[in-house]
Design an enzyme around this catalytic site. Structure first.
Site, PDB file in Angstrom:
ATOM      1  N   ALA A  83     -13.715  -0.580   7.953  1.00  0.00           N
ATOM      2  CA  ALA A  83     -12.289  -0.919   7.926  1.00  0.00           C
ATOM      3  C   ALA A  83     -11.548  -0.075   8.951  1.00  0.00           C
ATOM      4  O   ALA A  83     -10.445  -0.398   9.365  1.00  0.00           O
ATOM      5  CB  ALA A  83     -11.728  -0.688   6.527  1.00  0.00           C
ATOM      6  N   THR A 120       2.226 -15.686   9.177  1.00  0.00           N
ATOM      7  CA  THR A 120       1.124 -14.973   8.547  1.00  0.00           C
ATOM      8  C   THR A 120       1.577 -14.198   7.330  1.00  0.00           C
ATOM      9  O   THR A 120       0.763 -13.739   6.564  1.00  0.00           O
ATOM     10  CB  THR A 120       0.468 -13.991   9.534  1.00  0.00           C
ATOM     11  OG1 THR A 120       1.482 -13.078   9.961  1.00  0.00           O
ATOM     12  CG2 THR A 120      -0.117 -14.724  10.701  1.00  0.00           C
ATOM     13  N   HIS A 131      -7.577  -3.889  -9.549  1.00  0.00           N
ATOM     14  CA  HIS A 131      -7.815  -4.636 -10.782  1.00  0.00           C
ATOM     15  C   HIS A 131      -6.553  -5.130 -11.443  1.00  0.00           C
ATOM     16  O   HIS A 131      -6.534  -6.175 -12.067  1.00  0.00           O
ATOM     17  CB  HIS A 131      -8.575  -3.757 -11.771  1.00  0.00           C
ATOM     18  CG  HIS A 131      -9.850  -3.275 -11.218  1.00  0.00           C
ATOM     19  ND1 HIS A 131     -10.754  -2.545 -11.938  1.00  0.00           N
ATOM     20  CD2 HIS A 131     -10.377  -3.421  -9.998  1.00  0.00           C
ATOM     21  CE1 HIS A 131     -11.789  -2.274 -11.175  1.00  0.00           C
ATOM     22  NE2 HIS A 131     -11.583  -2.783  -9.995  1.00  0.00           N
ATOM     23  N   VAL A 176     -11.737   3.340  -6.297  1.00  0.00           N
ATOM     24  CA  VAL A 176     -10.681   4.049  -5.576  1.00  0.00           C
ATOM     25  C   VAL A 176     -11.268   4.770  -4.354  1.00  0.00           C
ATOM     26  O   VAL A 176     -12.387   5.301  -4.415  1.00  0.00           O
ATOM     27  CB  VAL A 176      -9.940   5.031  -6.529  1.00  0.00           C
ATOM     28  CG1 VAL A 176     -10.886   6.105  -7.058  1.00  0.00           C
ATOM     29  CG2 VAL A 176      -8.742   5.660  -5.851  1.00  0.00           C
ATOM     30  N   ARG A 230     -19.436   5.893   9.178  1.00  0.00           N
ATOM     31  CA  ARG A 230     -19.725   7.244   8.688  1.00  0.00           C
ATOM     32  C   ARG A 230     -21.224   7.539   8.574  1.00  0.00           C
ATOM     33  O   ARG A 230     -21.619   8.653   8.243  1.00  0.00           O
ATOM     34  CB  ARG A 230     -19.039   7.466   7.334  1.00  0.00           C
ATOM     35  CG  ARG A 230     -17.509   7.606   7.490  1.00  0.00           C
ATOM     36  CD  ARG A 230     -16.861   8.093   6.224  1.00  0.00           C
ATOM     37  NE  ARG A 230     -17.491   9.310   5.748  1.00  0.00           N
ATOM     38  CZ  ARG A 230     -17.708   9.596   4.466  1.00  0.00           C
ATOM     39  NH1 ARG A 230     -17.327   8.741   3.535  1.00  0.00           N
ATOM     40  NH2 ARG A 230     -18.284  10.719   4.116  1.00  0.00           N
ATOM     41  N   LYS A 247     -17.340   1.462   5.575  1.00  0.00           N
ATOM     42  CA  LYS A 247     -17.494   2.798   6.168  1.00  0.00           C
ATOM     43  C   LYS A 247     -18.827   2.993   6.877  1.00  0.00           C
ATOM     44  O   LYS A 247     -19.392   4.094   6.878  1.00  0.00           O
ATOM     45  CB  LYS A 247     -17.283   3.910   5.114  1.00  0.00           C
ATOM     46  CG  LYS A 247     -15.965   3.780   4.330  1.00  0.00           C
ATOM     47  CD  LYS A 247     -15.565   5.067   3.641  1.00  0.00           C
ATOM     48  CE  LYS A 247     -14.344   4.843   2.746  1.00  0.00           C
ATOM     49  NZ  LYS A 247     -13.853   6.054   2.091  1.00  0.00           N
TER      50      LYS A 247
HETATM   51  P1  GDP Z   1      -8.584   2.430  -1.466  1.00  0.00           P
HETATM   52  O1  GDP Z   1      -8.246   3.457  -2.493  1.00  0.00           O
HETATM   53  O2  GDP Z   1      -9.831   1.679  -1.831  1.00  0.00           O
HETATM   54  O3  GDP Z   1      -7.472   1.515  -1.100  1.00  0.00           O
HETATM   55  O4  GDP Z   1      -9.020   3.252  -0.160  1.00  0.00           O
HETATM   56  P2  GDP Z   1      -8.185   3.521   1.174  1.00  0.00           P
HETATM   57  O5  GDP Z   1      -8.086   2.297   1.993  1.00  0.00           O
HETATM   58  O6  GDP Z   1      -6.940   4.226   0.833  1.00  0.00           O
HETATM   59  O7  GDP Z   1      -9.191   4.496   1.924  1.00  0.00           O
HETATM   60  C1  GDP Z   1      -9.533   5.758   1.393  1.00  0.00           C
HETATM   61  C2  GDP Z   1      -9.898   6.687   2.523  1.00  0.00           C
HETATM   62  O8  GDP Z   1     -11.047   6.213   3.196  1.00  0.00           O
HETATM   63  C3  GDP Z   1      -8.802   6.798   3.564  1.00  0.00           C
HETATM   64  O9  GDP Z   1      -8.757   8.120   4.008  1.00  0.00           O
HETATM   65  C4  GDP Z   1      -9.289   5.881   4.665  1.00  0.00           C
HETATM   66  O10 GDP Z   1      -8.821   6.275   5.939  1.00  0.00           O
HETATM   67  C5  GDP Z   1     -10.779   6.042   4.580  1.00  0.00           C
HETATM   68  N1  GDP Z   1     -11.488   4.859   5.048  1.00  0.00           N
HETATM   69  C6  GDP Z   1     -11.332   3.592   4.636  1.00  0.00           C
HETATM   70  N2  GDP Z   1     -12.177   2.778   5.270  1.00  0.00           N
HETATM   71  C7  GDP Z   1     -12.895   3.542   6.120  1.00  0.00           C
HETATM   72  C8  GDP Z   1     -13.961   3.281   7.039  1.00  0.00           C
HETATM   73  O11 GDP Z   1     -14.417   2.162   7.242  1.00  0.00           O
HETATM   74  N3  GDP Z   1     -14.454   4.349   7.724  1.00  0.00           N
HETATM   75  C9  GDP Z   1     -13.994   5.600   7.528  1.00  0.00           C
HETATM   76  N4  GDP Z   1     -14.565   6.589   8.224  1.00  0.00           N
HETATM   77  N5  GDP Z   1     -13.026   5.886   6.667  1.00  0.00           N
HETATM   78  C10 GDP Z   1     -12.466   4.868   5.965  1.00  0.00           C
END
Ligand code: GDP
Length: 612
Positions: free
Chosen positions: A207, A46, A88, A21, A142, A139
């Site tokens: 992402a 698409t 999942h 998550v 970051r 990420k």
């Molecule tokens: P999920 O629970 O795996 O679907 O995660 P989300 O897509 O909802 O992302 C969780 C948090 O991480 C959100 O606040 C996103 O904006 C942030 N986030 C996702 N991918 C990236 C990334 O590549 N870089 C950064 N800095 N933040 C990201």
């Protein structure tokens, strides 16, 4: 692939996104869809129901700048079909006997956080269903000092980072690669891999900024078309698919969102699927697909009726009787009534193979769909937890009755484990009445973790209770000059020489003669529950004992331990005894063996039972 006719028959690989998550699954899928739309490929549909397609032309366009880094490849698959909902649960429902409808998976790992519980769980279910995958190390933006180059290939952006930032990225990648290695996988950064059949590709991405997305798509396309060709050949025959979700649509009744992985599905086709009460044989009234839009994506697109869909596809089926189906069930097209009956049998066999109904000891398992039930049952079996009943649906009174029956055979298994299900009020009431524990969660590993923790605590508490009920070794001496009362009961001052004494413990002399049992122990005028080595206390002794006759001041007494207790102390609870208790126990055994040479001996068979 030599002939172009064969090439045309390759379908899009079906790709799922898994991971812990918040590691960025949803963001990544959004980015991939957004990229496709932004490139505005003409004529490319698409959007599917529950899925999106990235056409080959888009992937080729994105891979253009990679020419100098990656070996050139020509795409022979028509594109990639991404399942829109990550996680999942959806993956579990993409079930197919002995495997998965998903051809490939992206395991998203937050590069800053590394592996987390659901990362491990994802790998476990991918392994179980034998689905190949790559790791998206997400990420990367970051990483401290990272200079983003939006939507650029990773390899280009990477070259423009400072050496210490590159270094940090390598370290973080190594953590992931190391973790994979521990799980038995060889893994490496995608551009350093020589043999993709032996090594899991790790693609660094963001992402958020879109960096690395070109490589992610290129590697996915390259890997799937090279290694899964046979699987991706679709027949132009009757469709095969899986029910991903059932939903109530106003005016249309219950409709089924399905993923078609083989063949062609047409309006008017006879379809066969199944539910908990039996097979469903019906006819497609209409097939719904999202309307292709020329411009920009919107979250909810209108659906329109189409005459046919070709694998791979996500489509909504409108047909009578679908309310009897269950999510996760296979769905097939039959050529005629005859074949429909055969297929119905096959479908029901598959559904029944997942459900469990026995009268043995074991937990009761409920899940929201067939797919999640299967995943949960597999996870429980893997940990050796027996299952009495496993079925789809909310937790009902009937489940509690089953749990009560199971509890009578083995109290540790009289529980209900529910994945993403409701507890019906009367079931809740019944469970409270019978003290049946309910575990309900929407994360499989949490459920199992919670149950195992509870199970351990129960066993521990029961052992503790049994241990507390045993007479333990104790050795005391009646202090000269401290006889407060000679009999009925005798009250004397004693010194505890070793072990422990408690009210209720029988006492014996050094020659093994029983003299009565401890009534009360007092320390400074206050009643206490026990006295240990080194303490001087007053005790009252009940029984036929008179100080000065059977025993005298200065005499040593021992606790008179029943043989059964000695056996337990020597086996199951040996490690629970303190050193001085062990010394006293040996003295007691020595005394007892004068009358019974076999006293306290544990025979192998008994030992097994007592340790169990
Ligand atoms: P999920 O629970 O795996 O679907 O995660 P989300 O897509 O909802 O992302 C969780 C948090 O991480 C959100 O606040 C996103 O904006 C942030 N986030 C996702 N991918 C990236 C990334 O590549 N870089 C950064 N800095 N933040 C990201």
């Amino acid at each position: 692939m030599s002939s172009s006719q064969q090439q045309r028959k390759l379908r899009q690989p079906i790709v799922v996104v898994l991971g812990h998550v918040d590691h960025g699954k949803t963001t990544l899928l959004d980015k991939i869809r957004g990229t496709t739309v932004a490139l505005k490929e003409p004529g490319a549909i698409t959007q599917h129901v529950g899925a999106s397609v990235v056409p080959a032309s888009v992937i080729e366009k994105l891979a253009e700048p990679l020419k100098k880094f990656l070996p050139r490849f020509k795409l022979i698959i028509p594109g990639l079909l991404f399942i829109d909902t990550p996680g999942h649960e959806v993956f579990s429902n993409l079930r197919r006997r002995g495997g998965s409808v998903a051809d490939f998976a992206i395991l998203v790992v937050d590069i800053m956080e590394g592996f987390q519980p659901q990362t491990y769980e994802a790998i476990e279910i991918l392994r179980q269903r034998r689905v190949p995958f790559l790791v998206a190390a997400n990420k990367i933006d970051r990483i401290p000092g990272w200079k983003p180059h939006p939507d650029q290939p990773f390899l280009i952006s990477y070259r423009m980072q400072k050496p210490e930032v590159q270094q940090r990225l390598e370290e973080l990648l190594w953590n992931i690669i190391g973790e994979m290695y521990k799980l038995g996988f060889r893994a490496d950064r995608f551009d350093r891999i020589k043999d993709f059949t032996k090594t899991v590709a790790v693609v660094p991405v963001s992402a958020k900024t879109g960096e690395g997305i070109p490589e992610l798509l290129a590697v996915l396309a390259g890997l799937t078309q090279q290694y899964l060709q046979k699987r991706l050949m679709y027949a132009e025959g009757p469709a095969k698919g899986v029910v991903l979700e059932l939903r109530e649509q106003p005016g249309l009744g219950v409709v089924a969102d399905v993923i078609i992985y083989d063949g062609i599905l047409r309006k008017g086709d006879i379809i066969v699927t199944g539910g908990l009460e039996g097979p469903v044989i019906t006819r497609v009234r209409s097939l719904l697909m999202p309307k292709p839009l020329v411009e920009i994506r919107t979250a909810k697109r209108e659906l329109e009726s189409v005459d046919e869909v070709v694998a791979a596809a996500g489509v909504r089926i409108v047909a009578p009787e679908l309310e009897k189906a269950v999510a996760g069930a296979p769905i097939f097209v039959a050529r005629d009534e005859e074949e429909a009956k055969e297929l119905a049998k096959k479908v029901m066999e598959e559904i029944e193979a997942i459900r469990i109904r026995t009268d043995k000891e074991g937990v009761i398992v409920k899940a929201d769909t067939l797919g999640t039930l299967e995943a949960l049952v597999e996870a429980l079996k893997k940990r050796g937890i027996p299952i009495r009943v496993a079925d789809v649906g909310p937790i009902a009174k009937r489940d509690v009755i089953e749990a009560v029956a199971s509890k009578q055979i083995n109290k540790y298994y009289g529980v209900i484990i529910g994945f993403n299900v409701k507890v019906l009020p009367e079931a809740e009431e019944e469970a409270r009445k019978h003290g049946i524990k309910l575990f309900v969660h929407n994360i499989i590993y949490k459920l199992i973790e919670d149950f195992e923790k509870w199970y351990k605590e129960q066993i521990e508490a029961d052992r503790r209770r049994e241990f507390e009920s045993l007479v333990r070794p104790g050795k005391i001496r009646i202090l000269p000059g401290y006889v407060f009362r000679r009999s009925d009961p005798a009250i004397v001052g004693v010194e505890v020489l070793g072990g422990v004494i408690k009210p209720g413990y029988p006492l014996m002399r050094e020659d093994g003669k029983r003299i009565g049992e401890i009534m009360q122990i007092q320390d400074k005028g206050k009643s206490i529950p026990e006295a240990r080595a080194g303490m001087a206390v007053a005790i009252s002794i009940r029984g036929k004992v008179m100080i000065g006759r059977q025993v005298d001041e200065g005499d040593v007494l021992y606790t008179d331990i029943p043989e059964k207790h000695v056996q337990l102390l020597l086996t199951k609870y040996r490690s629970w005894l303190s050193n001085d208790e062990m010394v006293v126990l040996k003295e007691i055994i020595k005394i007892k063996r004068k009358q019974n040479p076999l006293y306290g001996l544990v025979f192998p068979q008994q030992q097994q039972k007592q340790q169990g």
